[in-house]
Design a protein around this motif. Structure first.
Motif, mmCIF file in Angstrom:
data_model
loop_
_atom_site.group_PDB
_atom_site.id
_atom_site.type_symbol
_atom_site.label_atom_id
_atom_site.label_comp_id
_atom_site.label_asym_id
_atom_site.label_seq_id
_atom_site.Cartn_x
_atom_site.Cartn_y
_atom_site.Cartn_z
ATOM 1 N N ASN A 1 0.947 -0.798 0.022
ATOM 2 C CA ASN A 1 -0.369 0.480 0.263
ATOM 3 C C ASN A 1 1.117 1.235 -0.347
ATOM 4 O O ASN A 1 -0.095 2.351 -0.272
ATOM 5 N N LYS A 2 2.285 1.670 0.644
ATOM 6 C CA LYS A 2 2.708 1.975 0.308
ATOM 7 C C LYS A 2 2.705 3.260 -1.335
ATOM 8 O O LYS A 2 3.274 3.798 -0.998
ATOM 9 N N CYS A 3 3.139 2.129 -1.990
ATOM 10 C CA CYS A 3 3.431 2.008 -3.236
ATOM 11 C C CYS A 3 2.417 2.869 -4.235
ATOM 12 O O CYS A 3 1.496 2.804 -3.812
ATOM 13 N N SER A 4 2.947 4.248 -5.013
ATOM 14 C CA SER A 4 2.086 5.421 -4.422
ATOM 15 C C SER A 4 1.896 5.604 -6.906
ATOM 16 O O SER A 4 1.445 6.191 -7.044
ATOM 17 N N ARG A 5 2.965 4.410 -6.970
ATOM 18 C CA ARG A 5 2.937 4.141 -8.521
ATOM 19 C C ARG A 5 2.973 5.752 -9.340
ATOM 20 O O ARG A 5 3.314 5.758 -10.644
ATOM 21 N N CYS A 6 4.219 5.862 -8.623
ATOM 22 C CA CYS A 6 5.273 7.027 -8.964
ATOM 23 C C CYS A 6 5.474 6.667 -9.970
ATOM 24 O O CYS A 6 5.952 7.815 -11.531
ATOM 25 N N GLU B 1 7.595 -3.353 -18.373
ATOM 26 C CA GLU B 1 7.334 -2.867 -16.629
ATOM 27 C C GLU B 1 6.953 -3.611 -15.771
ATOM 28 O O GLU B 1 6.900 -3.718 -14.471
ATOM 29 N N PRO B 2 6.325 -5.090 -16.394
ATOM 30 C CA PRO B 2 6.509 -5.747 -15.036
ATOM 31 C C PRO B 2 8.358 -6.248 -14.362
ATOM 32 O O PRO B 2 7.881 -7.221 -13.415
ATOM 33 N N PHE B 3 8.859 -5.777 -15.797
ATOM 34 C CA PHE B 3 10.494 -6.279 -14.545
ATOM 35 C C PHE B 3 11.035 -5.239 -13.766
ATOM 36 O O PHE B 3 11.816 -5.743 -13.135
ATOM 37 N N VAL B 4 9.770 -4.103 -13.414
ATOM 38 C CA VAL B 4 10.769 -2.750 -12.541
ATOM 39 C C VAL B 4 9.468 -2.831 -11.298
ATOM 40 O O VAL B 4 8.682 -3.344 -11.343
ATOM 41 N N ALA B 5 9.612 -2.455 -10.493
ATOM 42 C CA ALA B 5 9.116 -2.849 -8.945
ATOM 43 C C ALA B 5 7.884 -2.358 -9.368
ATOM 44 O O ALA B 5 6.991 -2.581 -8.898
ATOM 45 N N ARG B 6 7.589 -1.327 -9.808
ATOM 46 C CA ARG B 6 5.700 -0.396 -9.930
ATOM 47 C C ARG B 6 4.827 -2.238 -10.882
ATOM 48 O O ARG B 6 4.208 -2.211 -9.808
ATOM 49 N N GLY B 7 5.440 -2.349 -12.014
ATOM 50 C CA GLY B 7 4.751 -3.294 -12.282
ATOM 51 C C GLY B 7 4.908 -4.912 -11.526
ATOM 52 O O GLY B 7 3.514 -5.616 -11.626
ATOM 53 N N LYS B 8 5.734 -5.049 -10.820
ATOM 54 C CA LYS B 8 6.284 -6.400 -9.539
ATOM 55 C C LYS B 8 4.668 -6.322 -8.972
ATOM 56 O O LYS B 8 3.554 -6.900 -8.079
ATOM 57 N N ILE B 9 4.249 -5.126 -8.403
ATOM 58 C CA ILE B 9 3.856 -4.684 -7.028
ATOM 59 C C ILE B 9 2.216 -4.535 -8.045
ATOM 60 O O ILE B 9 1.036 -5.009 -7.257
ATOM 61 N N GLU B 10 1.689 -3.877 -8.970
ATOM 62 C CA GLU B 10 0.453 -4.358 -9.279
ATOM 63 C C GLU B 10 0.192 -5.875 -9.058
ATOM 64 O O GLU B 10 -1.128 -6.680 -9.190
ATOM 65 N N LEU B 11 1.030 -6.804 -10.392
ATOM 66 C CA LEU B 11 0.495 -7.954 -9.903
ATOM 67 C C LEU B 11 0.725 -8.567 -8.618
ATOM 68 O O LEU B 11 -0.546 -9.661 -8.438
ATOM 69 N N TYR C 1 14.890 -2.645 -16.192
ATOM 70 C CA TYR C 1 14.273 -1.903 -17.078
ATOM 71 C C TYR C 1 14.824 -1.094 -18.404
ATOM 72 O O TYR C 1 14.276 -0.812 -18.693
ATOM 73 N N THR C 2 16.440 -0.938 -17.579
ATOM 74 C CA THR C 2 17.031 0.319 -19.200
ATOM 75 C C THR C 2 16.943 -0.845 -19.971
ATOM 76 O O THR C 2 17.178 -0.258 -20.983
ATOM 77 N N GLU C 3 17.701 -2.033 -19.870
ATOM 78 C CA GLU C 3 17.491 -3.031 -20.804
ATOM 79 C C GLU C 3 16.739 -3.160 -21.239
ATOM 80 O O GLU C 3 16.510 -3.711 -22.548
ATOM 81 N N THR C 4 15.211 -3.106 -20.525
ATOM 82 C CA THR C 4 14.270 -4.170 -21.269
ATOM 83 C C THR C 4 12.462 -3.647 -21.951
ATOM 84 O O THR C 4 12.235 -3.160 -22.857
ATOM 85 N N GLY C 5 12.846 -1.973 -21.397
ATOM 86 C CA GLY C 5 12.002 -1.098 -20.784
ATOM 87 C C GLY C 5 10.251 -1.827 -21.089
ATOM 88 O O GLY C 5 9.303 -1.258 -21.086
#
Length: 413
Positions: free
Chosen positions: A9-14, A30-40, A24-28
């Motif tokens: 719940n702390k994630c503000s999706r910023c 979203e599922p590989f970045v923190a925000r995407g994983k938190i959504e999942l 994420y730098t290499e793939t671009g």
């Protein structure tokens, strides 16, 4: 994931984590970045998703480097969430067969690990490795086996802990320490262990090497907490009650794993050992305050790579650099750009995600080359192997050494 609902719940999706995630730098993606994983994870928690092959791949694709956590304005511990998710994945689907066999039938048994090390050494030294590489047969196997096999450094074939040199004896030691060697020093690069014994004895520190097993990080990071707990309890049992001032470690991953023992396993015995744990670089600089004063004015440029697991521990960034600076004039320390950027090793990540791992490593290799250093020092055996392999891929002859190897060399000057 109920225990981690507050963290979710702390994630503000910023999306600020995107700028700091090497993957994420290499793939671009979203599922590989923190925000995407938190959504999942939130969808898994609510029952909108169930574990499947796609999700298993997504949650295995994380370096656990901690960059997202370190730079999150809301303090979201994404690394904790990933570890918890991997445990749930193992509970739901079990371990992959290769990891299951390694964790359950090798990590728990030193004799089997030692035998595996001996067999790998025979494979390398008998000519079989050269034969398989030149024949191209490795390329017919799945998982890009030829590239994965090429990561293997030269294996000593002899267990460091089973071949300890005879101590010269110290009549009035300044301090007494227990040495947790970790698996790589024990089986792959015993020279690191011999260097530590040499340095500490030269500074009147008595060293004991107790019985021990793997710290557990391969299993814990893969979600197999049952095996991780077994290994942790074995280590705690062997190190509890020892009459020592400190427990020294040469591996950043081992140290960070031990520091997590009380939280992971709610162990009072583990908590009691925490004040004694110390990285060897910090021990040499902050506790012993050693002065090397080498005589050879070689002026060899050496730079330093920060292991992700060490740089966030006390003295983890400053002590290795200070130690290297004290090796002047034999070595001239130079700072590289992005010294604290993940090298892409992350334990077994460079085996399971070889191509992506090498893309991450390339940024570090470019920084090393730009530094004009002849040697790269680090304090993590896994990082050292990754950098050695990646530099070789770039046709570079730059050496990669553990910091203590350079210190031990200077004692001879």
């Amino acid at each position: 994931m109920n225990n981690y609902a507050e963290i979710l719940n702390k994630c503000s999706r910023c999306g600020g984590c995107q700028a700091h995630c090497p993957l994420y730098t290499e793939t671009g993606r979203e599922p590989f970045v923190a925000r995407g994983k938190i959504e999942l994870l939130e969808n898994l928690q609510s029952g909108n998703l169930e574990w499947n092959d796609t999700l298993a791949e997504i949650f295995s694709t994380c370096l656990l480097c901690g960059s997202c956590t370190e730079n999150c304005p809301n303090g979201v511990r994404t690394d904790k969430l990933i570890m918890s998710a991997r445990k749930e994945l193992v509970d739901a689907r079990g371990l992959p067969i290769i990891k299951k066999n390694i964790f359950h039938h090798f990590l728990k048994y030193n004799g089997r690990l030692n035998k595996a090390g001996q067999l790998l050494a025979i494979y390398q030294k008998s000519g079989l490795q050269k034969l398989l590489r030149t024949s191209g047969i490795l390329k017919v196997f799945p998982m890009d086996l030829a590239k994965i096999e090429s990561i293997l450094p030269e294996i000593s074939g002899k267990s460091f802990r089973n071949n300890l040199p005879i101590s010269r004896g110290i009549s009035h030691p300044k301090l007494k320490v227990a040495y947790f060697t970790g698996c790589v020093t024990n089986l792959v690069n015993p020279q690191v262990g011999y260097s530590i014994l040499k340095i500490l004895e030269a500074n009147d520190v008595e060293v004991i090497v107790p019985e021990q097993v793997c710290c557990g990080i391969p299993a814990i990071a893969s979600g197999d907490l049952k095996t991780g707990r077994f290994l942790a309890e074995e280590n705690i049992k062997h190190f509890t009650g020892l009459s020592v001032d400190y427990i020294v470690m040469d591996c950043a991953s081992c140290l960070s794993t031990w520091l997590e023992y009380p939280e992971l396993f709610s162990s009072d015995e583990a908590a009691g050992l925490m004040p004694k744990l110390v990285d060897i670089n910090r021990f040499l600089v902050e506790i012993l305050d050693i002065r090397i004063n080498p005589e050879n004015e070689l002026g060899i440029k050496v730079t330093y790579h920060d292991p992700c697991h060490l740089k966030r521990t006390p003295g983890g960034k400053t002590s290795p650099r200070e130690l290297l600076k004290r090796l002047s004039p034999s070595y001239e320390f130079v700072e590289m750009d992005m010294a604290d950027r993940c090298c892409g090793s992350a334990g077994s990540f460079n085996l399971t995600h070889y191509v992506l791992s090498q893309k991450v490593a390339q940024h570090k290799i470019n920084a090393i080359l730009d530094s004009n250093a002849k040697i790269v020092a680090s304090a993590c055996p896994s990082c050292i192997m990754q950098l050695q392999h990646s530099l070789k891929n770039n046709n570079s002859d730059i050496q990669v050494k553990h910091t203590v190897e350079l210190v031990a060399q200077c004692l001879n000057s």
